[in-house]
Write a protein that holds these residues in place. Sequence first.
Motif, PDB file in Angstrom:
ATOM      1  N   SER A  91     -35.238  66.781  29.077  1.00 51.15           N
ATOM      2  CA  SER A  91     -34.989  66.638  30.517  1.00 51.15           C
ATOM      3  C   SER A  91     -33.490  66.501  30.736  1.00 51.15           C
ATOM      4  CB  SER A  91     -35.616  65.342  31.031  1.00 51.15           C
ATOM      5  OG  SER A  91     -36.975  65.485  31.244  1.00 51.15           O
ATOM      6  N   ARG A 104     -40.963  68.554  40.486  1.00 54.14           N
ATOM      7  CA  ARG A 104     -40.244  67.441  39.858  1.00 54.14           C
ATOM      8  C   ARG A 104     -41.037  66.865  38.678  1.00 54.14           C
ATOM      9  NH1 ARG A 104     -35.734  65.153  42.432  1.00 54.14           N
ATOM     10  NH2 ARG A 104     -35.331  64.469  40.319  1.00 54.14           N
ATOM     11  N   GLY A 105     -40.319  66.496  37.649  1.00 55.71           N
ATOM     12  CA  GLY A 105     -40.976  65.966  36.454  1.00 55.71           C
ATOM     13  C   GLY A 105     -41.532  67.082  35.567  1.00 55.71           C
ATOM     14  N   GLY A 106     -41.135  68.321  35.882  1.00 57.34           N
ATOM     15  CA  GLY A 106     -41.762  69.485  35.241  1.00 57.34           C
ATOM     16  C   GLY A 106     -41.414  69.719  33.781  1.00 57.34           C
ATOM     17  N   SER A 107     -40.460  68.962  33.217  1.00 60.15           N
ATOM     18  CA  SER A 107     -40.189  69.160  31.782  1.00 60.15           C
ATOM     19  C   SER A 107     -41.422  68.804  30.953  1.00 60.15           C
ATOM     20  CB  SER A 107     -39.019  68.287  31.326  1.00 60.15           C
ATOM     21  OG  SER A 107     -37.874  68.615  32.047  1.00 60.15           O
ATOM     22  N   THR A 156     -30.476  65.285  37.991  1.00 59.58           N
ATOM     23  CA  THR A 156     -31.179  66.280  38.830  1.00 59.58           C
ATOM     24  C   THR A 156     -30.965  65.983  40.316  1.00 59.58           C
ATOM     25  OG1 THR A 156     -32.811  66.466  37.089  1.00 59.58           O
ATOM     26  CG2 THR A 156     -33.406  67.442  39.196  1.00 59.58           C
ATOM     27  N   GLU A 187     -30.968  70.258  32.812  1.00 58.21           N
ATOM     28  CA  GLU A 187     -31.743  70.511  31.594  1.00 58.21           C
ATOM     29  C   GLU A 187     -30.996  71.488  30.678  1.00 58.21           C
ATOM     30  OE1 GLU A 187     -33.211  69.604  34.301  1.00 58.21           O
ATOM     31  OE2 GLU A 187     -34.780  68.250  33.630  1.00 58.21           O
TER      32      GLU A 187
HETATM   33  N1  ASP Z   1     -35.102  66.624  35.668  1.00 59.12           N
HETATM   34  C1  ASP Z   1     -36.254  66.999  36.428  1.00 59.12           C
HETATM   35  C2  ASP Z   1     -36.620  65.892  37.393  1.00 59.12           C
HETATM   36  O1  ASP Z   1     -35.918  64.903  37.503  1.00 59.12           O
HETATM   37  C3  ASP Z   1     -37.395  67.412  35.554  1.00 59.12           C
HETATM   38  C4  ASP Z   1     -37.843  66.388  34.534  1.00 59.12           C
HETATM   39  O2  ASP Z   1     -37.141  65.446  34.227  1.00 59.12           O
HETATM   40  O3  ASP Z   1     -38.942  66.561  34.010  1.00 59.12           O
HETATM   41  O4  ASP Z   1     -37.598  66.025  38.088  1.00 59.12           O
END
Ligand code: ASP
Length: 440
Positions: A37, A182-185, A50, A115
């Motif tokens: 991430s 969001r959070g897609g890693s 991000t 990323e």
């Molecule tokens: N950096 C991105 C986010 O903050 C993706 C991730 O961390 O998974 O949403």
Amino acid sequence: MIKVCKFGGTSMADGISVRRVADIVNADPARRFLVVSAPGKRFGQDTKVTDLLYETYEELQVTGKLGAAFTKVCDRFRSLVSELGISFDIGALLHDTEREIYGEPTKDFIASRGEYLAGVVTAELLGAEFINARETVKFTADGKLDPVTYELLSVALQGKKRAVVSGFYGADASGKVKTFSRGGSDITGAVVARAAGADLYENWTDVSGFLACDPRIVDSPAQISALSYQELRELSYMGANVLHSESIFPVREANIPIRIKNTFRPEDEGTDILPVSKYKFGGKTVTGIAGKKNFTVIFMEKSLMNSEIGFTYRVLSVLTKHGISFEHLPSGIDTMSFVIDSEELKGGVLEQLCEEIKELVAPDRMRVHKDIALIAVVGHGMSRNVGTSARLFQAIASAGVNVRMIDQGSSELNIIVGVDNENYERTVSAVYREFFGFKI
Ligand code: ASP
């Protein structure tokens, strides 16, 4: 044995944590493929890279130039590299990135740079190969993951002793960078695990796995040591946000287990997420409880609704026309309710919707309950244990809470209970006490 390891934002936040990442990876030769991430928060009031990049995009929209937010992003990466003590020309990479942003000034491209830069730096630190997700993770024209991704990734990973893949983004059908939500890693990690034919997908984060309920509501809730893919999907969809709720799909098809681990307490066991066939229930009835506030329930009643062909279809056509998705649809013989995220009904949409439904299907009665919280009580064990719902509703009644809606998923894996927002915390703790608490 191949393990794919995804490291989240807090694991990537600064030099000390990225060193920990390297130690974890170096401790096990099976940990060959990494997904990273962007650097997250280093302390409570800090801003995730991000988020700084989304600000960068906004600034660019307004001024036509990269401004203060991008300077902060550059500072974060400069200090990361200097804390790591590696001889790597981060200045040149940031300079190229700046130029590339002017060449592709889209929101997704800019957001993806966290990323990208984190991936390049981590690969450098580990002496591993960097694999750019732009070349290997592809989306179809309608925004879904293109299955060609698996071939591209598996070719890219082939024969590599160790490689780092940038999380969160890929390229759309026209080649432009596109991000997951969001959070897609977490999703990238699952996709890489499947492409690599991994034996395990380790998801490294800043907690030691899933808790049976929100620790902000119940003090030190029980840790969940194992749960099934389906239970995870239910719990994470309903707000248990350790893992992105879509990240199970790629691994589930290949039966690859996921293990949630804590970068800052690697000795903790974590939580295993397994195919139901490999999952030992023990005596558990309920695996976990999760929930969210702010839903709206639209209830309608009409005599002989069940025999009126096309009733549901017509109501659904109104929702479709407004591009609204519903969460639940509990129904009886002559009644039906739609549970919709209140966010989707803002700005007069709710009133418009009700008006059109009335015109189209003329219900005898229609009611709207706003400010409803949904609580999901999840566990495969519920279908095996007689009396579960009796215990559940008794516990809620004893807490003095009025139940507004009930929906039991057809898999008997979850029971969803709707209560007024103001009763949310009270209900969650009553249910937790019933199924997990120690009785005197
Ligand atoms: N950096 C991105 C986010 O903050 C993706 C991730 O961390 O998974 O949403």
